[in-house]
Design a protein around this motif. Structure first.
Motif, mmCIF file in Angstrom:
data_model
loop_
_atom_site.group_PDB
_atom_site.id
_atom_site.type_symbol
_atom_site.label_atom_id
_atom_site.label_comp_id
_atom_site.label_asym_id
_atom_site.label_seq_id
_atom_site.Cartn_x
_atom_site.Cartn_y
_atom_site.Cartn_z
ATOM 1 N N ALA A 435 -2.864 66.212 -31.718
ATOM 2 C CA ALA A 435 -1.822 65.252 -32.079
ATOM 3 C C ALA A 435 -1.029 64.817 -30.852
ATOM 4 O O ALA A 435 -0.679 63.634 -30.706
ATOM 5 N N GLY A 436 -0.739 65.751 -29.948
ATOM 6 C CA GLY A 436 -0.005 65.401 -28.732
ATOM 7 C C GLY A 436 -0.760 64.415 -27.869
ATOM 8 O O GLY A 436 -0.188 63.431 -27.369
ATOM 9 N N SER A 437 -2.058 64.649 -27.699
ATOM 10 C CA SER A 437 -2.876 63.732 -26.890
ATOM 11 C C SER A 437 -2.976 62.364 -27.547
ATOM 12 O O SER A 437 -2.858 61.320 -26.883
ATOM 13 N N ALA A 438 -3.188 62.348 -28.885
ATOM 14 C CA ALA A 438 -3.304 61.075 -29.593
ATOM 15 C C ALA A 438 -1.986 60.303 -29.552
ATOM 16 O O ALA A 438 -1.984 59.074 -29.398
ATOM 17 N N PHE A 439 -0.877 61.013 -29.687
ATOM 18 C CA PHE A 439 0.426 60.350 -29.672
ATOM 19 C C PHE A 439 0.684 59.701 -28.315
ATOM 20 O O PHE A 439 1.137 58.553 -28.237
ATOM 21 N N THR A 440 0.399 60.424 -27.248
ATOM 22 C CA THR A 440 0.613 59.880 -25.901
ATOM 23 C C THR A 440 -0.236 58.633 -25.670
ATOM 24 O O THR A 440 0.240 57.629 -25.111
ATOM 25 N N ALA A 441 -1.489 58.687 -26.112
ATOM 26 C CA ALA A 441 -2.386 57.555 -25.907
ATOM 27 C C ALA A 441 -1.967 56.338 -26.719
ATOM 28 O O ALA A 441 -2.002 55.199 -26.230
ATOM 29 N N LYS A 442 -1.544 56.555 -27.976
ATOM 30 C CA LYS A 442 -1.212 55.435 -28.852
ATOM 31 C C LYS A 442 0.181 54.884 -28.583
ATOM 32 O O LYS A 442 0.442 53.704 -28.835
ATOM 33 N N LEU A 443 1.074 55.718 -28.069
ATOM 34 C CA LEU A 443 2.436 55.265 -27.830
ATOM 35 C C LEU A 443 2.478 54.211 -26.735
ATOM 36 O O LEU A 443 3.304 53.285 -26.787
ATOM 37 N N ALA A 444 1.584 54.350 -25.761
ATOM 38 C CA ALA A 444 1.584 53.398 -24.649
ATOM 39 C C ALA A 444 1.297 51.981 -25.119
ATOM 40 O O ALA A 444 1.805 51.005 -24.545
ATOM 41 N N GLY A 445 0.497 51.861 -26.187
ATOM 42 C CA GLY A 445 0.157 50.529 -26.681
ATOM 43 C C GLY A 445 0.988 50.089 -27.871
ATOM 44 O O GLY A 445 0.698 49.042 -28.461
ATOM 45 N N ALA A 446 1.985 50.865 -28.241
ATOM 46 C CA ALA A 446 2.802 50.526 -29.401
ATOM 47 C C ALA A 446 3.811 49.424 -29.058
ATOM 48 O O ALA A 446 4.301 49.343 -27.927
ATOM 49 N N ASP A 447 4.084 48.604 -30.036
ATOM 50 C CA ASP A 447 5.027 47.499 -29.845
ATOM 51 C C ASP A 447 6.447 47.990 -30.130
ATOM 52 O O ASP A 447 7.002 47.790 -31.208
ATOM 53 N N LEU A 448 7.045 48.671 -29.135
ATOM 54 C CA LEU A 448 8.377 49.236 -29.281
ATOM 55 C C LEU A 448 9.284 48.726 -28.172
ATOM 56 O O LEU A 448 8.811 48.366 -27.082
ATOM 57 N N THR A 449 10.572 48.722 -28.449
ATOM 58 C CA THR A 449 11.528 48.367 -27.412
ATOM 59 C C THR A 449 11.561 49.463 -26.353
ATOM 60 O O THR A 449 11.145 50.606 -26.602
ATOM 61 N N ALA A 450 12.067 49.115 -25.183
ATOM 62 C CA ALA A 450 12.099 50.081 -24.086
ATOM 63 C C ALA A 450 12.928 51.307 -24.462
ATOM 64 O O ALA A 450 12.562 52.448 -24.146
ATOM 65 N N GLY A 451 14.049 51.094 -25.170
ATOM 66 C CA GLY A 451 14.893 52.212 -25.553
ATOM 67 C C GLY A 451 14.207 53.137 -26.549
ATOM 68 O O GLY A 451 14.258 54.368 -26.421
ATOM 69 N N GLN A 452 13.562 52.539 -27.557
ATOM 70 C CA GLN A 452 12.851 53.350 -28.545
ATOM 71 C C GLN A 452 11.681 54.094 -27.897
ATOM 72 O O GLN A 452 11.419 55.259 -28.215
ATOM 73 N N LEU A 453 10.997 53.433 -26.991
ATOM 74 C CA LEU A 453 9.855 54.046 -26.326
ATOM 75 C C LEU A 453 10.293 55.237 -25.482
ATOM 76 O O LEU A 453 9.688 56.316 -25.536
ATOM 77 N N ALA A 454 11.366 55.072 -24.735
ATOM 78 C CA ALA A 454 11.858 56.157 -23.881
ATOM 79 C C ALA A 454 12.339 57.332 -24.731
ATOM 80 O O ALA A 454 12.070 58.500 -24.417
ATOM 81 N N ALA A 455 13.067 57.039 -25.822
ATOM 82 C CA ALA A 455 13.564 58.113 -26.688
ATOM 83 C C ALA A 455 12.412 58.867 -27.334
ATOM 84 O O ALA A 455 12.430 60.106 -27.431
ATOM 85 N N ALA A 456 11.390 58.135 -27.790
ATOM 86 C CA ALA A 456 10.243 58.776 -28.434
ATOM 87 C C ALA A 456 9.523 59.701 -27.460
ATOM 88 O O ALA A 456 9.118 60.815 -27.821
ATOM 89 N N ARG A 457 9.364 59.255 -26.235
ATOM 90 C CA ARG A 457 8.689 60.082 -25.227
ATOM 91 C C ARG A 457 9.499 61.350 -24.922
ATOM 92 O O ARG A 457 8.942 62.433 -24.777
#
Length: 545
Positions: A435-457
């Motif tokens: 799940a960790g590997s899949a999340f990292t790979a899919k998060l990079a291509g997700a349509d999220l704002t910079a703030g949401q992306l940084a918080a999620a990471r």
């Protein structure tokens, strides 16, 4: 989970003789004790989602709740059996029940998951005393194989009933109040069982030739705990981090020391000479792999419905009635089959059913919150477990002469419990790593704002995708909830596949590992003549449980 303290029991008078005084009371007390022990074992299964929300836990922390219980059972069940023989089985059961009451009280007031681990470990220590103590107490008051078989069948029924009912009880009380109330109910059940044992059970001992193996106990416990610590923490901390690598290295050294200690011990806690017999070795390996598949699938289901889908505790409990219930309902059927069908074929068939059920689980859609998809795979796994849980002991017992049947049963049960302990650990390692590997790979291509992306990471780096999946709507990083859910579905789907592979491996090893073993195979491999493991008929029907 059934246990034996490693001692053989006399077959006594023939069936039909007058019952030993105290038989009914001891049987009632033993059944109550094993029911309470199994409730303590299975209770957290329906509560993982609530525990994750209330205590802000991540994946491996939830795993330790189950692992702490099972590790305590596996590490100390042999020693508890010896203590019961030396000081009395009723005293052992009472002491174990008191530990469960104390552990459940600790869990009920736990302010953090770390305190909950302590409660689970105390519960495991208590159950580790109650299982062998209650079973050998029954053996001491029965006369003849038929009466013993009946008594142990009733004991086994209450054991299976506890496992089936526990998640439902936990879900009901969690729904009307709090998950803490479930543990207070367990405290009450434990105290009632303690009184029942004190009032009704007959005391019995068998101290002749029994002694504690302190070096073996210490090396085994430390080695197993360290290795399992590394396996649980590896997915989140990193497999190459210093604590994880040290845990594996030092743990392996202690386990190697355990083998050396046991080879030279006068009264070994684990008689390694049994493994000179190929049939016994095969059944032992199958016990570990097959039970890993079963409890791994159960734990994955509790995580899928709880912390991943956040379903109601009552709904979480429903599949566990199908996973655990058949082992209770099919006791009469399996008992008859063990006398008519080769136990090896029952084992093979059971593991095949479990493999099919795990494969069906692996194909489920994590966004589908309906319970219809759980019915068929849960029933297949539940029926498969019902066929295997007794058969694996029957095969082990039939591979050795009668005077080693007690040690063979104790060893097989310990290895089976080791499989139970490994199941949640392996599932967590596979699911969270994937799940960790899949999340990292899919998060990079997700349509999220910079703030949401940084918080999620940031949140994922601290608690993994399961932490992101649990964020409330509107919180920083919560926009990645869909990505986290999909990643978790992929990770636990892979974990189900691993359980299926383990079940297939157990089936193949059982089917092909016994080829060429005839009726006298035990004598050929260093033990003296014994009934054939291939024909599957136990020397004592009671011992088959």
């Amino acid at each position: 989970m059934t246990l034996n303290n490693g001692t053989t029991t006399s077959h006594g008078p023939t069936a039909g003789a007058a019952r030993t005084p105290g038989y009914a009371g001891t049987l009632a007390a033993a059944c109550g004790a094993v029911f309470v022990a199994q409730v303590a074992n299975a209770l957290p299964a329906s509560l993982n989602g609530l525990l994750q929300q209330d205590l802000n836990t991540h994946g491996s922390q939830l795993t330790w709740i189950t692992a702490a219980f099972m590790i305590a059972v596996v590490c100390f069940e042999f020693t508890f059996g010896v203590l019961g023989d030396l000081f009395g089985r009723r005293r052992l059961v009472v002491a174990g029940t008191a530990l469960v009451a104390a552990g459940s009280a600790v869990a009920a007031v736990a302010p953090s998951v770390q305190v909950l681990w302590i409660g689970a470990a105390l519960n495991g220590l208590g159950a580790g005393a109650m299982f062998p103590g209650s079973l050998t107490a029954i053996s001491a008051v029965t006369r003849g194989m038929r009466e013993r078989a009946h008594a142990v069948a009733v004991w086994s029924g209450f054991l299976s009933a506890g496992a089936a009912v526990s998640p439902l009880l936990g879900g009901m009380f969690a729904k009307v109040g709090s998950w803490r109330g479930s543990f207070w109910v367990l405290v009450g059940l434990a105290l009632a069982s303690m009184v029942l044992t004190l009032v009704l059970a007959t005391e019995s001992k068998a101290p002749e030739g029994r002694r504690l193996d302190v070096p073996g106990q210490i090396t085994f416990a430390i080695g197993l705990i360290l290795v399992l610590y590394g396996a649980v923490e590896g997915p989140e901390s990193g497999w190459t981090t210093l604590p994880v690598m040290l845990a594996f290295g030092v743990g392996a050294c202690f386990l190697a020391a355990f083998v050396l200690v046991e080879l030279g011990a006068e009264s070994p806690i684990f008689d390694l000479r049994l493994f000179r017999n190929r049939a016994f070795t095969v059944s032992s390996v199958v016990a570990v792999i097959g039970m890993l598949a079963f409890l791994g699938a159960c734990f994955a289901t509790s995580m899928w419905l709880g912390p991943v889908q956040h379903q109601d505790p009552i709904r979480v409990a429903v599949p566990f009635l199908l996973l655990q219930g058949p082992a209770f309902l099919l006791i009469p059927v399996v008992s008859r089959l063990l006398h008519r069908v080769a136990a090896t074929w029952l084992l093979t068939s059971g593991f095949v059913l479990m493999a099919i059920g795990c494969l069906l689980f692996a194909g489920m859609d994590v966004t589908d919150t309906g319970l219809g998809g759980f019915v068929a795979p849960s029933l297949l796994i539940g029926v498969g477990f019902a066929l295997t849980v007794s058969s694996v002991t029957a095969v082990a017992l039939n591979s050795v002469p009668r005077h080693l049947a007690g040690m063979a049963s104790a060893t097989t049960n310990m290895l089976r419990d080791l499989g139970f302990a490994l199941g949640p650990v392996v599932v967590t390692a596979v699911a969270l790593s994937g799940a960790g590997s899949a999340f990292t790979a899919k998060l990079a291509g997700a349509d999220l704002t910079a703030g949401q992306l940084a918080a999620a990471r940031e949140i994922a780096s601290a608690g993994g995708p399961i932490a992101v999946n649990s964020l409330p709507p509107g919180a920083p990083g919560s926009a990645a909830h869909g990505v986290a859910l999909e990643a978790l579905g992929s990770g636990f789907g892979t974990a189900y596949l691993v359980c299926a592979v383990a079940a297939v491996a157990a089936a193949a090893l059982t089917a092909f590992g016994m080829i060429g073993l005839g009726r006298s195979h035990a004598g050929d491999e260093g033990f003296g003549a014994a009934p054939s493991a291939a024909d599957g008929r136990a020397p004592d029907p009671a011992a088959a449980r």
